[in-house]
Design a protein around this motif. Structure first.
Motif, short mmCIF file in Angstrom:
data_model
loop_
_atom_site.label_atom_id
_atom_site.label_comp_id
_atom_site.label_asym_id
_atom_site.label_seq_id
_atom_site.Cartn_x
_atom_site.Cartn_y
_atom_site.Cartn_z
N ALA A 53 0.81 -1.23 0.00
CA ALA A 53 0.00 0.00 0.00
C ALA A 53 0.84 1.27 0.00
CB ALA A 53 -0.97 -0.02 1.18
N PRO A 54 1.88 1.39 0.85
CA PRO A 54 2.68 2.63 0.80
C PRO A 54 3.36 2.86 -0.55
CG PRO A 54 3.09 1.44 2.85
CD PRO A 54 2.32 0.51 1.96
N ILE A 55 3.76 1.78 -1.24
CA ILE A 55 4.38 1.93 -2.55
C ILE A 55 3.38 2.46 -3.56
CG2 ILE A 55 5.47 0.70 -4.46
CD1 ILE A 55 7.28 1.06 -2.03
N VAL A 56 2.16 1.94 -3.52
CA VAL A 56 1.11 2.42 -4.44
C VAL A 56 0.86 3.90 -4.22
CG1 VAL A 56 -1.30 2.19 -5.11
CG2 VAL A 56 0.04 0.14 -4.64
N ILE A 57 0.76 4.30 -2.95
CA ILE A 57 0.52 5.72 -2.64
C ILE A 57 1.72 6.56 -3.07
CG2 ILE A 57 0.09 7.38 -0.79
CD1 ILE A 57 -1.24 5.07 0.77
N SER A 58 2.92 6.06 -2.79
CA SER A 58 4.14 6.78 -3.17
C SER A 58 4.20 6.99 -4.68
CB SER A 58 5.37 6.00 -2.69
OG SER A 58 6.56 6.58 -3.15
N ASN A 59 3.91 5.95 -5.44
CA ASN A 59 3.94 6.06 -6.90
C ASN A 59 2.92 7.06 -7.42
OD1 ASN A 59 5.98 4.22 -7.16
ND2 ASN A 59 4.68 2.51 -7.71
N ALA A 60 1.79 7.17 -6.72
CA ALA A 60 0.74 8.09 -7.17
C ALA A 60 1.19 9.55 -7.09
CB ALA A 60 -0.52 7.90 -6.33
N THR A 61 2.20 9.83 -6.27
CA THR A 61 2.67 11.21 -6.14
C THR A 61 3.63 11.61 -7.25
OG1 THR A 61 4.63 10.71 -4.78
CG2 THR A 61 2.51 10.96 -3.64
N VAL A 62 4.18 10.63 -7.98
CA VAL A 62 5.21 10.93 -8.98
C VAL A 62 4.68 11.80 -10.13
CG1 VAL A 62 6.81 9.92 -10.66
CG2 VAL A 62 6.55 8.88 -8.39
N PRO A 63 3.56 11.41 -10.79
CA PRO A 63 3.07 12.27 -11.88
C PRO A 63 2.59 13.63 -11.40
CG PRO A 63 1.51 10.48 -11.44
CD PRO A 63 2.75 10.19 -10.66
#
Length: 434
Positions: free
Chosen positions: A14-24
């Protein structure tokens, strides 16, 4: 090793999914801030500079995956010294690589502008951007190593904290330097540099246990057998990654031959693949950590549970993404472009995006499993074979089906990777069985 449960998988993913969402979001803010200057050149300069640096840094992306697999196995065996030494080796490589990029910046940037020429104004602004940001190269590459180490130890909330710190600080400094102080493109570069340095400082603090008690002493770091293993693992991953990137690059080049509208439509649809990768990365990363620990602990049961549970969540995510693309396609495509011909063309090829997550999920999850088991030679060989099949598919499908053939070939690439690695999966179990 501790029992592997669905809750444990989700705590990692879950933290990786949230982290990735911040990239774009960060890329959009960078573009939006310089867009307020009312000129086209600064937008092009920031975009071009970011792409050049991303391409250079991407070469060293193997540090993230290789560090995760090797450190997770050391953690599984309970070897605290090797857990620390694994990070130190990766940080040494990162520092050396970053310094090399700084020293070689002039020829590297000259080559980039030769490959992708721009107007004199854009090129001048891009050089200003690059000459500031390049000083963050050691920090950015070190973050690959630190991220891999944290994932190996299941500390993905720390990864999320670093990402939120970096991106939040970057956005705030963007607004201050560009809109407040009027620094323009240089302000964006300084903001990103400060954010990168702050991010690596936080990551080092979060990984401070690796520096404690002398566990990182030189004798452990420069152990010949460990260094040889690291070189082999990272070399295999780099070859695999270069081949994968070459396949996507060829897809873009061949798409350009289909016409401007088709090229633009393909670019829009590739964003669906990016969304898929960002959303499912968390489960692949969970597989890397849990499989690595199981192999280190010589737990066949643990490896099987890790492989099955992470893949179940990955498959569920792929199904949801496919449904989401099917239901939301008019809104998503219309949001990405206002050009009606491009919208119409993208909708025509959208079925490929609906099935792409289901076709690709096996290869993405097996990547995570093989990284955790450090079956990197098998990953490399599977990629070589898959690329050969992909080239054959291009030769057969594109002349007959045009752009549909191009997308079909890309699906064949991912499907072949999944099939080949699936047949090699028993080697992971054999490694765990000892």
């Amino acid at each position: 090793m501790a029992e592997i449960t669905h809750a444990r998988v989700l705590r990692i993913a879950a933290p990786i999914v949230i982290s990735n969402a911040t990239v774009p979001i960060l890329g959009a803010v960078d573009t939006g801030v310089v867009g307020q200057l009312g000129e086209a050149a600064p937008i092009g300069a920031v975009g071009m500079g970011a792409v050049i640096l991303a391409s250079l840094y991407w070469i060293f992306g193997f540090l993230r995956m290789g560090t995760t697999g090797l450190v997770a196995q050391a953690h599984g065996t309970g070897d605290a010294t090797e857990v620390s030494a694994g990070l130190m080796r990766a940080l040494i490589i990162a520092g050396a690589a970053g310094l090399a990029l700084i020293v070689l910046q002039l020829p590297l940037f000259a080559a980039a502008f030769w490959l992708s020429p721009a107007s004199p104004e854009v090129e001048a602004l891009t050089r200003d951007y690059l000459t500031i940001r390049i000083w963050g190269a050691p920090a950015t590459i070190a973050l690959y190593a630190l991220t891999g180490w944290l994932i190996a130890l299941e500390r993905t909330r720390a990864v999320l904290a670093v990402q939120l710190c970096m991106n939040g600080l970057n956005v705030a400094l963007d607004l201050l330097f560009v809109l407040g102080l009027g620094w323009g493109v240089q302000g964006v570069a300084v903001a990103t540099l400060i954010a990168e340095l702050s991010g690596v400082a936080l990551a080092l603090w979060l990984a401070r246990a690796a520096f404690a008690d002398g566990l990182w002493r030189a004798r452990s770091i420069f152990d010949r057998v460990r260094l040889a293993t690291m070189a082999r693992v990272n070399g295999d991953i780099m070859i695999r990654s270069v081949l994968l990137q070459a396949s996507f690059t060829s897809f873009l080049f061949l798409g350009a031959g289909q016409g401007d509208v088709q090229l633009a439509a393909n670019q829009v649809l590739l964003q669906f693949l990016s969304i898929t990768a960002f959303a499912l990365d968390g489960f692949a990363f969970a597989a890397e950590s849990l499989v690595g620990q199981a192999v280190g602990a010589k737990s066949l049961r643990g490896l099987r549970r890790a492989s099955i549970m992470t893949s179940q969540w990955g498959l569920g995510g792929a199904i949801l993404l496919g449904l989401g693309f099917f239901i939301g396609e008019p809104w998503i495509i219309d949001l990405m472009t206002t050009a009606e011909p491009v919208r119409e063309s993208a909708r025509h090829y959208l079925p490929w995006m609906i099935i792409a997550p289901l076709i690709g999920i096996a290869s993405w999850m097996l990547d995570g499993i093989f990284i955790g088991a450090t079956l990197t030679r098998e990953m490399r060989n599977a990629m070589i074979l898959s690329v050969a099949v992909y080239v054959l598919a291009l030769l057969v499908f594109v002349p007959v089906l045009g752009n549909h053939g191009l997308w079909a070939a890309l699906m064949v690439l991912n499907a072949t990777r999944g099939v080949v690695m699936g047949r090699l999966y028993p080697r992971a179990e054999a490694k765990a069985a000892g």
